[in-house]
Design an enzyme around this catalytic site. Structure first.
Site, PDB file in Angstrom:
ATOM      1  N   TYR A  73       3.814  -4.128  14.632  1.00  0.00           N
ATOM      2  CA  TYR A  73       4.261  -5.111  13.631  1.00  0.00           C
ATOM      3  C   TYR A  73       3.803  -6.519  13.978  1.00  0.00           C
ATOM      4  O   TYR A  73       3.499  -7.317  13.083  1.00  0.00           O
ATOM      5  CB  TYR A  73       5.779  -5.023  13.398  1.00  0.00           C
ATOM      6  CG  TYR A  73       6.064  -3.829  12.519  1.00  0.00           C
ATOM      7  CD1 TYR A  73       5.843  -3.891  11.141  1.00  0.00           C
ATOM      8  CD2 TYR A  73       6.438  -2.610  13.064  1.00  0.00           C
ATOM      9  CE1 TYR A  73       6.017  -2.780  10.341  1.00  0.00           C
ATOM     10  CE2 TYR A  73       6.622  -1.493  12.274  1.00  0.00           C
ATOM     11  CZ  TYR A  73       6.413  -1.584  10.914  1.00  0.00           C
ATOM     12  OH  TYR A  73       6.564  -0.479  10.119  1.00  0.00           O
ATOM     13  N   ARG A  76       0.430  -6.724  12.559  1.00  0.00           N
ATOM     14  CA  ARG A  76       0.465  -6.917  11.096  1.00  0.00           C
ATOM     15  C   ARG A  76       0.866  -8.362  10.770  1.00  0.00           C
ATOM     16  O   ARG A  76       0.350  -8.966   9.837  1.00  0.00           O
ATOM     17  CB  ARG A  76       1.446  -5.936  10.443  1.00  0.00           C
ATOM     18  CG  ARG A  76       0.932  -4.503  10.468  1.00  0.00           C
ATOM     19  CD  ARG A  76       1.877  -3.560   9.756  1.00  0.00           C
ATOM     20  NE  ARG A  76       1.893  -3.739   8.313  1.00  0.00           N
ATOM     21  CZ  ARG A  76       2.777  -3.178   7.489  1.00  0.00           C
ATOM     22  NH1 ARG A  76       3.714  -2.395   7.990  1.00  0.00           N
ATOM     23  NH2 ARG A  76       2.737  -3.390   6.201  1.00  0.00           N
ATOM     24  N   GLN A 108       6.787  -3.535  -3.066  1.00  0.00           N
ATOM     25  CA  GLN A 108       6.926  -2.683  -1.881  1.00  0.00           C
ATOM     26  C   GLN A 108       6.242  -3.349  -0.692  1.00  0.00           C
ATOM     27  O   GLN A 108       6.315  -2.858   0.423  1.00  0.00           O
ATOM     28  CB  GLN A 108       6.268  -1.328  -2.145  1.00  0.00           C
ATOM     29  CG  GLN A 108       6.897  -0.569  -3.285  1.00  0.00           C
ATOM     30  CD  GLN A 108       6.002   0.575  -3.739  1.00  0.00           C
ATOM     31  OE1 GLN A 108       6.076   1.678  -3.222  1.00  0.00           O
ATOM     32  NE2 GLN A 108       5.134   0.318  -4.702  1.00  0.00           N
ATOM     33  N   VAL A 110       5.317  -6.093   2.236  1.00  0.00           N
ATOM     34  CA  VAL A 110       6.134  -6.860   3.179  1.00  0.00           C
ATOM     35  C   VAL A 110       5.381  -8.102   3.636  1.00  0.00           C
ATOM     36  O   VAL A 110       5.777  -8.758   4.594  1.00  0.00           O
ATOM     37  CB  VAL A 110       6.527  -5.966   4.390  1.00  0.00           C
ATOM     38  CG1 VAL A 110       7.473  -4.858   3.950  1.00  0.00           C
ATOM     39  CG2 VAL A 110       5.307  -5.360   5.093  1.00  0.00           C
ATOM     40  N   ASP A 111       4.278  -8.452   2.923  1.00  0.00           N
ATOM     41  CA  ASP A 111       3.406  -9.522   3.399  1.00  0.00           C
ATOM     42  C   ASP A 111       3.765 -10.915   2.895  1.00  0.00           C
ATOM     43  O   ASP A 111       3.217 -11.916   3.361  1.00  0.00           O
ATOM     44  CB  ASP A 111       1.932  -9.198   3.051  1.00  0.00           C
ATOM     45  CG  ASP A 111       1.704  -8.950   1.551  1.00  0.00           C
ATOM     46  OD1 ASP A 111       2.391  -9.565   0.710  1.00  0.00           O
ATOM     47  OD2 ASP A 111       0.815  -8.137   1.218  1.00  0.00           O
ATOM     48  N   HIS A 126      11.117  -3.162   0.268  1.00  0.00           N
ATOM     49  CA  HIS A 126      10.865  -2.556   1.586  1.00  0.00           C
ATOM     50  C   HIS A 126      10.998  -3.573   2.724  1.00  0.00           C
ATOM     51  O   HIS A 126      10.508  -3.332   3.823  1.00  0.00           O
ATOM     52  CB  HIS A 126       9.476  -1.905   1.624  1.00  0.00           C
ATOM     53  CG  HIS A 126       9.407  -0.632   0.825  1.00  0.00           C
ATOM     54  ND1 HIS A 126       8.230   0.014   0.526  1.00  0.00           N
ATOM     55  CD2 HIS A 126      10.401   0.125   0.264  1.00  0.00           C
ATOM     56  CE1 HIS A 126       8.479   1.109  -0.178  1.00  0.00           C
ATOM     57  NE2 HIS A 126       9.787   1.190  -0.367  1.00  0.00           N
ATOM     58  N   CYS A 137      24.270  -7.687  16.586  1.00  0.00           N
ATOM     59  CA  CYS A 137      25.127  -8.504  15.707  1.00  0.00           C
ATOM     60  C   CYS A 137      24.714  -8.400  14.232  1.00  0.00           C
ATOM     61  O   CYS A 137      25.353  -8.984  13.367  1.00  0.00           O
ATOM     62  CB  CYS A 137      25.150  -9.966  16.165  1.00  0.00           C
ATOM     63  SG  CYS A 137      23.581 -10.839  15.923  1.00  0.00           S
TER      64      CYS A 137
HETATM   65  P1  OAD Z   1      -0.748   2.948  -1.041  1.00  0.00           P
HETATM   66  O1  OAD Z   1      -1.680   2.644   0.073  1.00  0.00           O
HETATM   67  O2  OAD Z   1      -0.102   4.268  -1.107  1.00  0.00           O
HETATM   68  O3  OAD Z   1      -1.507   2.775  -2.429  1.00  0.00           O
HETATM   69  C1  OAD Z   1      -2.310   1.659  -2.698  1.00  0.00           C
HETATM   70  C2  OAD Z   1      -2.776   1.768  -4.135  1.00  0.00           C
HETATM   71  O4  OAD Z   1      -3.478   0.591  -4.440  1.00  0.00           O
HETATM   72  C3  OAD Z   1      -3.700   2.947  -4.423  1.00  0.00           C
HETATM   73  O5  OAD Z   1      -3.243   3.598  -5.598  1.00  0.00           O
HETATM   74  C4  OAD Z   1      -5.055   2.286  -4.644  1.00  0.00           C
HETATM   75  O6  OAD Z   1      -5.847   2.982  -5.620  1.00  0.00           O
HETATM   76  C5  OAD Z   1      -4.649   0.930  -5.169  1.00  0.00           C
HETATM   77  N1  OAD Z   1      -5.615  -0.149  -4.919  1.00  0.00           N
HETATM   78  C6  OAD Z   1      -6.374  -0.366  -3.824  1.00  0.00           C
HETATM   79  N2  OAD Z   1      -7.082  -1.491  -3.961  1.00  0.00           N
HETATM   80  C7  OAD Z   1      -6.764  -2.012  -5.176  1.00  0.00           C
HETATM   81  C8  OAD Z   1      -7.164  -3.171  -5.896  1.00  0.00           C
HETATM   82  N3  OAD Z   1      -8.045  -4.036  -5.407  1.00  0.00           N
HETATM   83  N4  OAD Z   1      -6.623  -3.372  -7.117  1.00  0.00           N
HETATM   84  C9  OAD Z   1      -5.726  -2.497  -7.639  1.00  0.00           C
HETATM   85  N5  OAD Z   1      -5.320  -1.404  -6.999  1.00  0.00           N
HETATM   86  C10 OAD Z   1      -5.817  -1.154  -5.792  1.00  0.00           C
HETATM   87  O7  OAD Z   1       0.317   1.764  -1.057  1.00  0.00           O
HETATM   88  P2  OAD Z   1       1.762   1.689  -1.746  1.00  0.00           P
HETATM   89  O8  OAD Z   1       1.784   2.420  -3.026  1.00  0.00           O
HETATM   90  O9  OAD Z   1       2.155   0.271  -1.726  1.00  0.00           O
HETATM   91  O10 OAD Z   1       6.389   1.850   2.632  1.00  0.00           O
HETATM   92  O11 OAD Z   1       2.638   2.465  -0.703  1.00  0.00           O
HETATM   93  C11 OAD Z   1       4.031   2.489  -0.907  1.00  0.00           C
HETATM   94  C12 OAD Z   1       4.747   2.462   0.391  1.00  0.00           C
HETATM   95  O12 OAD Z   1       4.221   3.457   1.253  1.00  0.00           O
HETATM   96  C13 OAD Z   1       4.595   1.191   1.200  1.00  0.00           C
HETATM   97  O13 OAD Z   1       5.459   0.166   0.799  1.00  0.00           O
HETATM   98  C14 OAD Z   1       4.960   1.646   2.573  1.00  0.00           C
HETATM   99  C15 OAD Z   1       4.222   2.974   2.597  1.00  0.00           C
HETATM  100  O14 OAD Z   1       4.815   3.944   3.283  1.00  0.00           O
HETATM  101  C16 OAD Z   1       7.071   1.525   3.728  1.00  0.00           C
HETATM  102  O15 OAD Z   1       6.578   0.957   4.670  1.00  0.00           O
HETATM  103  C17 OAD Z   1       8.500   1.929   3.657  1.00  0.00           C
END
Ligand code: OAD
Length: 255
Positions: A73, A76, A108, A110-111, A126, A137
């Site tokens: 982390y 990141r 979703q 965290v940035d 998230h 605490c």
């Molecule tokens: P993913 O990595 O699963 O999906 C990213 C999506 O973004 C994919 O569908 C890509 O096609 C799309 N993508 C990539 N580049 C893009 C761009 N330039 N423009 C538009 N779309 C683009 O990420 P999340 O769906 O965010 O959770 O994943 C959900 C959660 O899974 C995250 O929050 C994290 C992870 O486990 C936790 O950490 C709890």
């Protein structure tokens, strides 16, 4: 994508539905930050920057090796300190200006890049890379993006800190999640940007938006490709969100 896919026609449909909307909700995922240089999650090797998800994103992984999790982390955090919002983030900030109190963005990610771009009503379902939570605490604090070391301690009670991130097997923060469900249930339009829509409950905001109003909200998907959300989408803006979202705003006459 079908051969006859017509982005211009989809942009026109999206702009038309937004024209009549008074309440707009947005669900974003890692893809919206990809053009800023923040890696997405679901690479084909199933690893997050060389780590197994179970090792760095579960409470069990943290119990086993907290120093490894903190190194991950901190890495990141360092990366996010170097990146800037891209035109997709900026477009979403402008959209909030247009709808003001009628606008909610659930992310979703965290940035923190939506807030840097200017979005105010942001629900971080998230958690956030900037925040820590004390295991003793329970105090949650914004510690910025400086690396915190391999085993940071609470400045108040000396207890062990963990990242205030929602890991797999953990519940979402209840108040934040309730607000996100409310926004999805009340919106006229839901924009689903840069998410593979496979992680629940975040992805359930899409069926919530489709079902809870008598006619259902219009769902606009913005992604590089079709996803598991596409079947539920009424409009698809396929391409990089840093390109399609500014185009959508242009169509709406927002500069
Ligand atoms: P993913 O990595 O699963 O999906 C990213 C999506 O973004 C994919 O569908 C890509 O096609 C799309 N993508 C990539 N580049 C893009 C761009 N330039 N423009 C538009 N779309 C683009 O990420 P999340 O769906 O965010 O959770 O994943 C959900 C959660 O899974 C995250 O929050 C994290 C992870 O486990 C936790 O950490 C709890």
């Amino acid at each position: 994508m079908p051969n006859d896919y017509d982005l211009d026609a989809e942009l026109a449909r999206a702009a038309e539905s937004l024209k009549w909307a008074t309440k707009v909700a947005v669900l974003t995922g890692a893809g919206v930050s990809a053009e800023s240089g923040v890696p997405t999650f679901r690479a084909s090797d199933g690893l997050w920057e060389g780590h197994r998800i179970e090792d760095v994103a579960t409470p069990m992984g943290f119990d086993r090796d907290p120093a490894l999790v903190w190194r991950f982390y901190n890495g990141r955090r360092e990366n996010v300190a170097k990146v800037r919002p891209n035109p997709g983030h900026v477009a979403l900030a402008k959209l909030e200006e247009r709808y003001a109190d009628g606008f909610t963005l659930a992310t979703q990610n965290v940035d923190g890049l939506h807030q840097t771009a200017g979005n105010k009503n942001v629900l971080e379902v998230h958690g956030s890379l900037r925040r820590t939570r004390c295991l003793n605490c329970e105090v949650v604090e914004d510690r910025g993006l400086e690396p915190l070391g391999d085993r940071p301690l609470c400045p108040h009670c000396g207890g062990f800190l963990r990242p205030a991130i929602v890991w797999f097997h953990e519940a979402l923060p209840e108040d934040v999640w309730m607000s996100a469900m409310e926004a999805a249930g009340e919106c006229d339009v839901l924009l689903v940007v840069g998410t593979s829509a496979v992680v629940y409950p975040a992805a359930s905001l899409i069926p919530i938006a489709k079902r809870t109003k008598s006619l259902g909200a219009t769902v606009i998907e913005c992604n590089l490709t079709r996803t598991s959300a596409s079947e539920q989408a009424d409009v698809g803006l396929y391409g990089p969100s840093g390109v399609t979202l500014p185009k959508l705003l242009e169509r709406m006459g927002i500069n």
